[in-house]
Design a protein around this motif. Structure first.
Motif, PDB file in Angstrom:
ATOM      1  N   THR A  56       0.844  -1.192   0.000  1.00  0.00           N
ATOM      2  CA  THR A  56       0.000   0.000   0.000  1.00  0.00           C
ATOM      3  C   THR A  56       0.875   1.236   0.000  1.00  0.00           C
ATOM      4  O   THR A  56       1.885   1.276   0.692  1.00  0.00           O
ATOM      5  CB  THR A  56      -0.869   0.038   1.279  1.00  0.00           C
ATOM      6  N   VAL A  57       0.455   2.240  -0.773  1.00  0.00           N
ATOM      7  CA  VAL A  57       1.096   3.546  -0.694  1.00  0.00           C
ATOM      8  C   VAL A  57       0.160   4.447   0.102  1.00  0.00           C
ATOM      9  O   VAL A  57      -1.033   4.549  -0.218  1.00  0.00           O
ATOM     10  CB  VAL A  57       1.347   4.136  -2.091  1.00  0.00           C
ATOM     11  N   ARG A  58       0.686   5.038   1.163  1.00  0.00           N
ATOM     12  CA  ARG A  58      -0.157   5.853   2.039  1.00  0.00           C
ATOM     13  C   ARG A  58       0.413   7.264   2.157  1.00  0.00           C
ATOM     14  O   ARG A  58       1.589   7.439   2.468  1.00  0.00           O
ATOM     15  CB  ARG A  58      -0.239   5.203   3.421  1.00  0.00           C
ATOM     16  N   VAL A  59      -0.452   8.236   1.914  1.00  0.00           N
ATOM     17  CA  VAL A  59      -0.086   9.634   2.153  1.00  0.00           C
ATOM     18  C   VAL A  59      -0.803  10.060   3.425  1.00  0.00           C
ATOM     19  O   VAL A  59      -2.036  10.019   3.485  1.00  0.00           O
ATOM     20  CB  VAL A  59      -0.510  10.519   0.970  1.00  0.00           C
ATOM     21  N   THR A  60      -0.041  10.413   4.446  1.00  0.00           N
ATOM     22  CA  THR A  60      -0.673  10.783   5.717  1.00  0.00           C
ATOM     23  C   THR A  60      -0.928  12.289   5.753  1.00  0.00           C
ATOM     24  O   THR A  60      -0.468  13.037   4.897  1.00  0.00           O
ATOM     25  CB  THR A  60       0.219  10.406   6.912  1.00  0.00           C
TER      26      THR A  60
ATOM     27  N   LEU B 225      -2.772  14.958   4.838  1.00  0.00           N
ATOM     28  CA  LEU B 225      -3.856  15.560   4.051  1.00  0.00           C
ATOM     29  C   LEU B 225      -4.917  14.549   3.605  1.00  0.00           C
ATOM     30  O   LEU B 225      -5.880  14.919   2.919  1.00  0.00           O
ATOM     31  CB  LEU B 225      -3.329  16.396   2.870  1.00  0.00           C
TER      32      LEU B 225
ATOM     33  N   THR C 121      -2.292   3.976  -4.194  1.00  0.00           N
ATOM     34  CA  THR C 121      -1.722   2.691  -4.603  1.00  0.00           C
ATOM     35  C   THR C 121      -1.989   2.418  -6.086  1.00  0.00           C
ATOM     36  O   THR C 121      -1.071   2.057  -6.832  1.00  0.00           O
ATOM     37  CB  THR C 121      -2.292   1.551  -3.726  1.00  0.00           C
TER      38      THR C 121
ATOM     39  N   GLN D 287       1.424  15.189  -3.610  1.00  0.00           N
ATOM     40  CA  GLN D 287       2.268  14.910  -2.443  1.00  0.00           C
ATOM     41  C   GLN D 287       3.030  13.597  -2.633  1.00  0.00           C
ATOM     42  O   GLN D 287       4.229  13.513  -2.354  1.00  0.00           O
ATOM     43  CB  GLN D 287       1.390  14.830  -1.185  1.00  0.00           C
ATOM     44  N   MET D 288       2.336  12.566  -3.103  1.00  0.00           N
ATOM     45  CA  MET D 288       2.975  11.264  -3.338  1.00  0.00           C
ATOM     46  C   MET D 288       4.108  11.382  -4.355  1.00  0.00           C
ATOM     47  O   MET D 288       5.211  10.857  -4.151  1.00  0.00           O
ATOM     48  CB  MET D 288       1.935  10.256  -3.824  1.00  0.00           C
TER      49      MET D 288
ATOM     50  N   HIS E  40       5.792  14.000  -5.188  1.00  0.00           N
ATOM     51  CA  HIS E  40       6.866  14.773  -4.577  1.00  0.00           C
ATOM     52  C   HIS E  40       7.670  13.899  -3.609  1.00  0.00           C
ATOM     53  O   HIS E  40       8.896  13.813  -3.696  1.00  0.00           O
ATOM     54  CB  HIS E  40       6.269  15.978  -3.853  1.00  0.00           C
ATOM     55  N   ASP E  41       6.971  13.242  -2.699  1.00  0.00           N
ATOM     56  CA  ASP E  41       7.658  12.496  -1.628  1.00  0.00           C
ATOM     57  C   ASP E  41       8.429  11.297  -2.159  1.00  0.00           C
ATOM     58  O   ASP E  41       9.485  10.958  -1.637  1.00  0.00           O
ATOM     59  CB  ASP E  41       6.646  11.999  -0.589  1.00  0.00           C
ATOM     60  N   LEU E  42       7.868  10.610  -3.144  1.00  0.00           N
ATOM     61  CA  LEU E  42       8.521   9.393  -3.659  1.00  0.00           C
ATOM     62  C   LEU E  42       9.364   9.671  -4.906  1.00  0.00           C
ATOM     63  O   LEU E  42       9.858   8.737  -5.538  1.00  0.00           O
ATOM     64  CB  LEU E  42       7.481   8.301  -3.947  1.00  0.00           C
TER      65      LEU E  42
END
Lengths: 290, 290
Positions: free
Chosen positions: A104-108, A110, A128, A157-158, A160-162
């Motif tokens: 699972t890909v989780r953005v916390t 927001l 995901t 956000q995903m 950017h972060d990954l």
């Protein structure tokens, strides 16, 4: 336009890139003018456009409308082709989630608010499946509608972060003539509900005018203003009305503190509808990973 | 060999691919023969090899050895170059996790056991940073040591589930002459602890012989066999001894049911060491996403 159902065939087809720019428009199908505007913009900006149609079970909660979500692949095929798609990718559930998928890909952060609060797990499912589509298609640009503003924020956000090597392109919400935001779920509405549904955008526009006239300065005031008007609509029950910073989706006090979003979700009968406006109104900014 | 510290410079350098095969060896630095064997294999199989050195704070728990983890970038630079690396990527923490990173990649199930049980959050940190490195470098192949067998299994699962376009290549554990698995953490050991540490592999080898002779048939028997021998070593405390299916890491009863792993983690003084053997012994299989 080719229709492709398997990941392996799609990869083979896309592999020889030869420097052409590739655009992806991820959808759950039952295409409407909103989707078509994304496809048209992708076709303008890219040499090759993949439109995916996949009703992603991971982003539906228990009791949600997964089973009755509208589907019409033949119509989608025709509309996508006319709008400029080169490839229609229509994988089945077993192709996307072969037995035993565990990641699972989780953005916390927001994802806690707005639709994330009403639909726990929804944005994990979105992040995901979009992550999978990005890896399968490897697009240069991916196009998303601002109607799902929180989804856009989560995906930006995903990415950017990954450090995903893709540019996320948010596109303006497309509306019916009376202002109702285009949505595949609008077909669920009875004629009566359809009339009542116009109150969403009407109210958001009124609030925008009030804000521009300087009569709404606090987020809490704006929420109250919108809530009071929506509550006057018969048969409509409010899921949420929130005014937050955008794209961070953090609580804010004064509306002039930052860019903000006024977002609403309501039920009309058994249909859940969402809409939003960004203040001040301007084009969504594009986002690329560092 | 070039040393690169920023994501943007690395992307620029790697962008013109011209069809060459790109290998990635992700490390936390303080390179030893184990890492060098990965780099050499990558250099044999790929036209360009990126070695990353990044001590990833996300995969260390509170109270773990993040602060004292050994670092020697100058030595790493020299060793990586000699082993055949073309680019040494050494980003700082701020470059990899600029303020406000909110996205996690989580592999459930096979992260609950072994090191996942002793180090909660560890494999989320591993999956997240490896996912970032895959997006930054976009390698064709990525090389990982079988000493961290659970890490290999987790990354293979992630690549499979998220359809990442990369081939994961597990490589055999490299050992000191007396059998101790190479690890950057071996430098923590006092001479006395270093002598005692040989008991890990010695015991795993004995268990392998017993199994091959048909005297160990049940997983529980094998666990007991290993545990009893480790417990005889002074100053050694056991974190876990487990025999599970491999790469699924599920409990199993009979050792002939499936491929299996005998995995141990111990503390010698303040140093945590892990080791494992796969039964029956054979090369790790390569894994590509569907």
């Amino acid at each position: 336009m080719q229709r492709i159902e398997t990941i392996a065939r799609l990869r083979n087809l896309l592999r020889p890139r030869r420097g052409r720019r590739l655009g992806l428009v991820p959808t759950m199908g039952y295409l409407h003018e909103g989707h078509l505007s994304l496809i048209r913009q992708a076709a303008e900006e890219c040499e090759q456009v993949v439109v995916s149609v996949f009703v992603n079970p991971l982003q539906f909660g228990p009791g949600e409308d997964l089973d009755r979500y509208p589907r019409d692949l033949e119509r989608d095929r025709q509309l996508a082709e006319e709008a400029g798609a080169d490839i229609l990718f229509t994988p089945g559930v077993e192709e996307m989630y072969p037995g035993g998928a565990k990641t699972t890909v989780r953005v916390t952060g927001l994802t806690d608010r707005l639709c994330g609060a009403s639909r726990p797990g929804h944005f994990d499912g979105v992040a995901t499946v979009v992550s999978k589509l990005f890896h399968i298609v490897e697009p240069d640009r991916a196009y998303f509608g601002q109607k799902d503003a929180q989804q856009v924020a989560v995906i930006q956000q995903m990415v950017h972060d990954l450090n995903m090597p893709v540019e996320v392109v948010p596109c303006p919400t497309v509306r019916e003539e009376d202002g109702l935001a285009m949505s595949s779920r609008n077909v669920y509405l009875s004629p009566e509900e359809r009339r009542r549904a116009t109150t969403l955008y009407k109210t958001l526009r009124e609030a925008t005018r009030e804000r521009e006239a300087g009569r709404l300065c606090q987020a809490a005031e704006a929420v109250q203003f919108i809530r009071e008007r929506l509550e006057m609509t018969e048969g409509l029950s409010i899921d949420y009305v929130e005014v937050l910073s955008y794209p961070g989706l953090e609580p804010l006090e004064r509306l002039d503190e930052s860019r903000s979003i006024a977002a609403v979700a309501v039920h009309l009968g058994s249909t859940r509808l969402i809409d939003n406006v960004i203040w001040p109104q301007e084009e969504g900014t594009r986002c690329t990973a560092p």
